[in-house]
Write a protein that holds these residues in place. Structure first.
Motif, PDB file in Angstrom:
ATOM      1  N   ARG A  65       1.098  -1.273   0.309  1.00  0.00           N
ATOM      2  CA  ARG A  65      -0.191  -0.159  -0.150  1.00  0.00           C
ATOM      3  C   ARG A  65       0.843   1.642   0.045  1.00  0.00           C
ATOM      4  NH1 ARG A  65      -2.059  -3.241   3.625  1.00  0.00           N
ATOM      5  NH2 ARG A  65      -1.300  -2.219   5.599  1.00  0.00           N
ATOM      6  N   MET A  66       1.901   1.080   0.351  1.00  0.00           N
ATOM      7  CA  MET A  66       2.857   2.474   0.431  1.00  0.00           C
ATOM      8  C   MET A  66       3.438   2.523  -1.439  1.00  0.00           C
ATOM      9  SD  MET A  66       6.414   0.871   1.637  1.00  0.00           S
ATOM     10  CE  MET A  66       6.295   1.020   2.826  1.00  0.00           C
ATOM     11  N   PRO A  67       3.971   3.788  -1.509  1.00  0.00           N
ATOM     12  CA  PRO A  67       4.008   4.362  -2.794  1.00  0.00           C
ATOM     13  C   PRO A  67       5.736   3.467  -3.081  1.00  0.00           C
ATOM     14  CG  PRO A  67       4.753   6.380  -1.680  1.00  0.00           C
ATOM     15  CD  PRO A  67       3.698   5.090  -0.320  1.00  0.00           C
ATOM     16  N   LEU A  68       5.445   3.372  -4.483  1.00  0.00           N
ATOM     17  CA  LEU A  68       6.700   2.217  -4.884  1.00  0.00           C
ATOM     18  C   LEU A  68       7.277   2.464  -5.974  1.00  0.00           C
ATOM     19  CD1 LEU A  68       4.860  -1.067  -4.926  1.00  0.00           C
ATOM     20  CD2 LEU A  68       6.079   0.473  -2.587  1.00  0.00           C
ATOM     21  N   TYR A  69       8.799   2.470  -6.466  1.00  0.00           N
ATOM     22  CA  TYR A  69       9.188   2.874  -7.774  1.00  0.00           C
ATOM     23  C   TYR A  69       9.057   2.045  -8.742  1.00  0.00           C
ATOM     24  CZ  TYR A  69      11.538   5.479  -3.600  1.00  0.00           C
ATOM     25  OH  TYR A  69      12.260   5.565  -2.688  1.00  0.00           O
ATOM     26  N   THR A  70       8.883   2.658 -10.156  1.00  0.00           N
ATOM     27  CA  THR A  70       9.078   1.879 -10.855  1.00  0.00           C
ATOM     28  C   THR A  70      10.319   1.635 -11.125  1.00  0.00           C
ATOM     29  OG1 THR A  70       9.932   3.791 -12.139  1.00  0.00           O
ATOM     30  CG2 THR A  70       7.538   3.211 -11.864  1.00  0.00           C
TER      31      THR A  70
ATOM     32  N   PRO B  79      -4.464   7.848 -10.485  1.00  0.00           N
ATOM     33  CA  PRO B  79      -4.772   6.989  -9.591  1.00  0.00           C
ATOM     34  C   PRO B  79      -4.216   7.519  -8.207  1.00  0.00           C
ATOM     35  CG  PRO B  79      -3.021   6.658 -11.258  1.00  0.00           C
ATOM     36  CD  PRO B  79      -3.926   8.088 -11.626  1.00  0.00           C
ATOM     37  N   PRO B  80      -4.512   6.404  -7.369  1.00  0.00           N
ATOM     38  CA  PRO B  80      -4.456   6.639  -6.369  1.00  0.00           C
ATOM     39  C   PRO B  80      -2.910   6.956  -6.385  1.00  0.00           C
ATOM     40  CG  PRO B  80      -5.145   4.729  -6.392  1.00  0.00           C
ATOM     41  CD  PRO B  80      -5.708   4.849  -7.543  1.00  0.00           C
ATOM     42  N   LYS B  81      -2.172   7.481  -4.847  1.00  0.00           N
ATOM     43  CA  LYS B  81      -0.527   7.750  -4.961  1.00  0.00           C
ATOM     44  C   LYS B  81      -0.156   6.198  -4.341  1.00  0.00           C
ATOM     45  CE  LYS B  81      -1.652  11.772  -2.451  1.00  0.00           C
ATOM     46  NZ  LYS B  81      -1.386  13.054  -1.189  1.00  0.00           N
ATOM     47  N   ARG B  82      -0.176   5.643  -4.113  1.00  0.00           N
ATOM     48  CA  ARG B  82       0.194   4.131  -3.528  1.00  0.00           C
ATOM     49  C   ARG B  82       0.737   3.893  -5.344  1.00  0.00           C
ATOM     50  NH1 ARG B  82      -1.977  -0.517  -3.916  1.00  0.00           N
ATOM     51  NH2 ARG B  82      -4.028  -0.734  -4.401  1.00  0.00           N
ATOM     52  N   THR B  83       0.304   3.559  -6.371  1.00  0.00           N
ATOM     53  CA  THR B  83       0.125   3.045  -7.853  1.00  0.00           C
ATOM     54  C   THR B  83       0.030   4.296  -8.729  1.00  0.00           C
ATOM     55  OG1 THR B  83      -1.824   2.065  -7.470  1.00  0.00           O
ATOM     56  CG2 THR B  83      -0.267   0.526  -6.576  1.00  0.00           C
ATOM     57  N   GLY B  84       0.855   4.172  -9.322  1.00  0.00           N
ATOM     58  CA  GLY B  84       0.514   4.841 -10.958  1.00  0.00           C
ATOM     59  C   GLY B  84       0.839   4.651 -12.128  1.00  0.00           C
ATOM     60  N   ALA B  85      -0.061   4.337 -13.184  1.00  0.00           N
ATOM     61  CA  ALA B  85       0.447   3.713 -14.344  1.00  0.00           C
ATOM     62  C   ALA B  85       2.057   5.010 -14.702  1.00  0.00           C
ATOM     63  CB  ALA B  85      -0.515   3.897 -15.248  1.00  0.00           C
ATOM     64  N   GLU B  86       2.226   4.061 -15.062  1.00  0.00           N
ATOM     65  CA  GLU B  86       4.120   4.301 -16.053  1.00  0.00           C
ATOM     66  C   GLU B  86       4.442   4.048 -17.404  1.00  0.00           C
ATOM     67  OE1 GLU B  86       5.489   6.946 -14.569  1.00  0.00           O
ATOM     68  OE2 GLU B  86       4.669   6.519 -12.780  1.00  0.00           O
ATOM     69  N   PRO B  87       4.921   4.190 -17.615  1.00  0.00           N
ATOM     70  CA  PRO B  87       4.933   3.717 -19.056  1.00  0.00           C
ATOM     71  C   PRO B  87       5.851   2.708 -18.730  1.00  0.00           C
ATOM     72  CG  PRO B  87       5.994   5.604 -19.215  1.00  0.00           C
ATOM     73  CD  PRO B  87       5.386   5.424 -17.530  1.00  0.00           C
ATOM     74  N   PRO B  88       5.475   1.512 -19.823  1.00  0.00           N
ATOM     75  CA  PRO B  88       6.136  -0.188 -19.791  1.00  0.00           C
ATOM     76  C   PRO B  88       7.408   0.019 -18.864  1.00  0.00           C
ATOM     77  CG  PRO B  88       5.420   0.644 -21.738  1.00  0.00           C
ATOM     78  CD  PRO B  88       5.166   1.688 -21.402  1.00  0.00           C
ATOM     79  N   PHE B  89       7.845  -1.318 -18.837  1.00  0.00           N
ATOM     80  CA  PHE B  89       9.541  -1.270 -18.374  1.00  0.00           C
ATOM     81  C   PHE B  89      10.049  -1.845 -19.722  1.00  0.00           C
ATOM     82  CE2 PHE B  89      13.014  -4.547 -18.515  1.00  0.00           C
ATOM     83  CZ  PHE B  89      13.988  -4.503 -17.760  1.00  0.00           C
ATOM     84  N   GLN B  90      11.022  -0.730 -20.565  1.00  0.00           N
ATOM     85  CA  GLN B  90      12.048  -1.266 -21.676  1.00  0.00           C
ATOM     86  C   GLN B  90      13.087  -1.470 -21.637  1.00  0.00           C
ATOM     87  OE1 GLN B  90       9.815   2.171 -23.713  1.00  0.00           O
ATOM     88  NE2 GLN B  90       8.884   0.993 -24.876  1.00  0.00           N
TER      89      GLN B  90
END
Length: 809
Positions: free
Chosen positions: A445-450, A639-650
């Motif tokens: 539930r905590m904010p995570l890194y990509t 999205p909520p602060k704990r997660t967020g849609a980011e560009p895909p892993f490339q």
């Protein structure tokens, strides 16, 4: 010898170090590197002249001299007496060793003397000992008889010993058997394998020893102990590759031996869908300097049993992208600590920058090490065909480690503990702990890194802390009391072994990508049901490939090699092996996908489309679905602060695109003071036309027919359109109007005259609608006539009820 303007005496020579003692005395011995010694300008051998040991027998025997000094001194005295005829410490020659005797006579006399004291040594043996003694620089160690190595297998035929190992390995995964059954199967194997070769059954039976000897050979070789082990242990031993393992290797230069392995990172990251996902890291460690040459962090998830979504882990392309890091310096990214730069570290930055222009002040403090040998485990990515091909192309040797044998790659295994203690636990957002029992609450539930952010953090940690932290296992032989860091050890070793940059061009980097054999066609070719077509600048080259009909490679026929990156599948490269060039091809529906996407995302939407009743070959529907996914992500509520849609892993960036060429690079510098302003042109149709300007004359013509100078500069486009012969001048096109071609008269030339037509709806006012009736309609409407852009022959009127004179007007 002479060195540094003084004379020295060589007292020891072990490995790459030579111990010297000054001739005058009064100083302690000095240990000098052999390369530094012989590379000096004033180096010269003054006395001695003894040739160095060719086979290294003397150097290898120093360890056997302990406790045998008296025996070595005795043999030394015998050899001196044979060589000179005079024993050490005596002034008279013994009988048979006078000045007139030959070397053979002295050897015979010494053999007779030794026989008197019950020491059997012939004259020929003494001559051989003297020859070896002289070749070793009169070293008495070579005179001592070494212990005889016991012959493995005794006098049993080696073919029988090989058959015994094969039979035991064949029975590894089956139930246990006795040695008697193994002997029967060995006998059958020998008859089936060598029966036709030897021809006589008695000769084949002679390969098999007696029953008691067979039991003895089974115990001596350890095969009997293998049969007593459980089935799981026997299977593990049978899967061990037949390569030398366990011995301590002597590594003297960076990259000589490297180790690679993959481990769970135990850090949750934000995945492509915004949900927490596990990660794992692959690292490449240099054994000589303990430097971390490269690392790669990838997402890791098991296969979803409910949705059927495929799992993800480290693949062969990830290992290839990690391997590409070792061949190029890593840049300092924005926000990093200034101490993470190579210029601020203990690396020989100036020397490296002089040898490799890629080293700049913005280079991270991580050395560039080209691996020569890679020790890897037997995971599927490491034994894949793609990784093997890349290593062969880069001339990197590979050695598999034994299964469940950590000492075979102990350095990289220990680096995982270092990674957990010094990096992972400091990443508070996502750190799961060393085990499930010690995992914190609410990690998801905590904010995570990509994944990309974790990769950059790990790279900074390597350059800032790992490479610059002293390691107790790194010592300089000239300063054994000083503990060195990996960068310090690299600086010491690179000064001895040297550094040679191996830059890879974008064309060479494309061989790192995955290969696929395709059949080009007029509409392009397909990879995973995606159609690729050549770009405009490579269309002619692609057409030549089609005209050839096929690659003509053995076993390929019409197929051509294509390379693509599954993390960036919008562009691929077709390889022309005949010209060693590449044809760049783009995805046919690339214009529909504006957001980053990967081959995994395409496969995911293809499976969803197939589950909905569609076909995975319908690339347009899949592309639209993939585009809608990103469009919905951008338009919906944040999205909520704990997660967020980011560009895909490339993955990592790999330079596969050719750098753009500057079209003005070869032009001379232009003097702006010679540039004159050009007069403004009328852009409104109400402005009267400018006076006609003289036409430009071609070079070499005279000034007789030149019209008088009107003071106006000719129009820039005047030279592109020839004069029509009516004395009219080309006019500047007005941006308010569009140009349309009109029909030509039968009596006019074949050139189509261009006339200006307004974009507003034409009003006829009851007049003719012919193209040449603009003046009549304009006069009827009470507005000025629109001037022609280029005057030419007037078209003929096609209206009825008009006479010829009016039509001509």
């Amino acid at each position: 010898m002479r060195w540094q303007g003084r004379e020295w005496e060589v007292v020891a020579w072990q490995g790459a170090q030579v111990t010297l003692v000054p001739q005058g005395g009064g100083e302690t011995p000095r240990a000098v590197s052999y390369r530094w010694l012989v590379g000096a300008e004033d180096f010269a051998v003054v006395s001695g002249g003894g040739a160095p040991v060719v086979d290294g027998a003397a150097l290898g025997g120093w360890g056997r001299q302990e406790g045998r000094e008296e025996e070595a001194a005795l043999w030394q005295a015998r050899m001196v007496e044979i060589d000179t005829g005079l024993a050490p410490g005596r002034s008279e020659h013994a009988r048979g060793f006078g000045p007139g005797t030959t070397l053979a006579q002295r050897c015979a006399a010494m053999s007779a003397r030794l026989a008197a004291v019950d020491v059997r040594c012939s004259a020929h043996t003494l001559a051989d000992k003297r020859r070896k003694w002289k070749a070793a620089g009169e070293n008495p160690v070579v005179l001592l008889p070494g212990p005889r190595d016991k012959r493995p297998g005794g006098f049993t035929d080696p073919r029988c010993l090989t058959a015994m190992q094969e039979v035991v390995a064949r029975r590894a995964r089956e139930s246990d058997v006795t040695i008697e059954l193994i002997r029967e199967e060995v006998e059958d194997l020998l008859h089936s394998r060598y029966g036709e070769e030897l021809g006589d059954p008695a000769a084949v039976a002679a390969l098999l020893p007696s029953r008691s000897t067979f039991y003895l050979r089974m115990k001596e070789s350890g095969l009997a102990d293998v049969l007593d082990q459980p089935t799981r242990a026997r299977a593990a031993l049978a899967s061990t590759p037949p390569l030398p393992h366990g011995g301590r290797e002597i590594v003297l230069r960076p990259g000589q031996v490297t180790q690679v392995d993959t481990t769970p990172l135990r850090i949750l990251a934000r995945g492509d869908d915004g949900r927490p996902t596990a990660t794992e890291m692959t690292s490449l460690i240099d054994v000589a300097s303990h430097s971390m040459c490269a690392l790669m962090i990838t997402p890791s998830r098991p296969r979803d049993a409910e949705s059927g979504q495929a799992g993800q882990a480290t693949r062969a392309i990830d290992l290839t992208l990690m391997l590409a890091q070792a061949f190029a310096p890593w840049p300092v990214m924005p926000g990093w600590d200034p101490l993470s730069a190579a210029a601020a570290s203990t690396l020989p930055f100036r020397v490296l920058r002089a040898a490799d222009e890629r080293f700049t002040k913005a280079t991270a403090a991580r050395p560039v090490i080209r691996p020569e040998l890679i020790i890897y485990d037997q995971g599927s990515p490491y034994v894949s065909e793609h990784f093997t091909e890349v290593c062969d192309r880069l001339r990197i040797a590979r050695r598999p480690a034994r299964k469940r044998t950590a000492p075979d790659k102990s350095l990289v295994e220990y680096s995982f503990t270092t990674l957990a203690h010094r990096f992972s636990q400091y990443v508070r957002h996502g750190w799961q702990g060393r085990s499930h029992k010690k995992r914190g609450r609410g990690i998801e539930r905590m904010p995570l890194y990509t994944i990309a952010e974790l990769q950059q953090m790990a790279q900074e940690w390597v350059a800032l802390e790992y490479q610059q932290t002293p390691d107790a296992g790194l010592r300089d032989p000239f300063r054994p009391g000083v503990v060195l860091s990996p960068n310090d050890m690299y600086a010491v070793q690179v000064a001895r072994s040297g550094y040679r940059p191996v830059p890879l061009s974008p064309a060479q980097n494309r061989f790192f990508l995955l290969s696929r054999w395709v059949i080009p066609g007029k509409g392009g070719f397909m990879i995973n049901y995606r159609t690729y077509q050549p770009v405009a600048q490579d269309a002619a080259h692609y057409r030549e490939i089609l005209l050839r009909g096929g690659s003509k490679l053995p076993g390929r026929g019409k197929q051509w090699e294509c390379r693509f990156n599954p993390y960036r599948p919008e562009r691929v490269w077709l390889y022309d092996h005949t010209a060693d060039t590449w044809v760049t091809c783009d995805f046919r529906l690339r214009h529909l996908l504006h957001d980053p996407w990967t081959a995994d995302m395409w496969q995911e939407h293809a499976e969803q489309h197939r589950a909905a009743g569609g076909s995975e070959k319908d690339e347009e529907a899949i592309a639209l679905s993939l585009a809608q996914r990103d469009r919905r992500r951008r338009s919906r509520r944040p999205p909520p602060k704990r997660t967020g849609a980011e560009p895909p892993f490339q993955g990592l960036e790999l330079e596969t695109e050719q750098p753009s060429q500057d079209p003005y690079a070869d032009l001379e510098e232009f003097d702006l003071s010679t540039l004159r302003p050009y007069p403004a042109l009328p852009i409104s149709p109400m402005v009267p036309p400018a006076a006609p300007a003289p036409l430009a004359l071609p070079g070499g013509t005279g000034d007789a027919d030149r019209p008088p100078d009107s003071g106006q500069t000719p129009h820039p486009l005047a030279g592109l359109f020839p004069d029509d012969g009516d004395g009219s001048r080309p006019q500047a096109p007005r941006p308010k109007y569009r140009q349309l071609p009109t029909r030509s008269s039968k009596r006019s030339s074949s050139m189509t005259s261009i006339r200006t037509v307004t974009t507003r709806p034409r009003t006829t006012y009851g007049r003719c609608r012919r193209p040449g009736a603009g003046a009549v309609n304009a006069a009827a409407a009470g507005r000025p006539r629109e001037r022609d852009v280029f005057s030419g022959p007037k078209p003929a009127c096609r209206c009825r009820g008009r006479n010829r004179d009016e039509r001509e007007a």
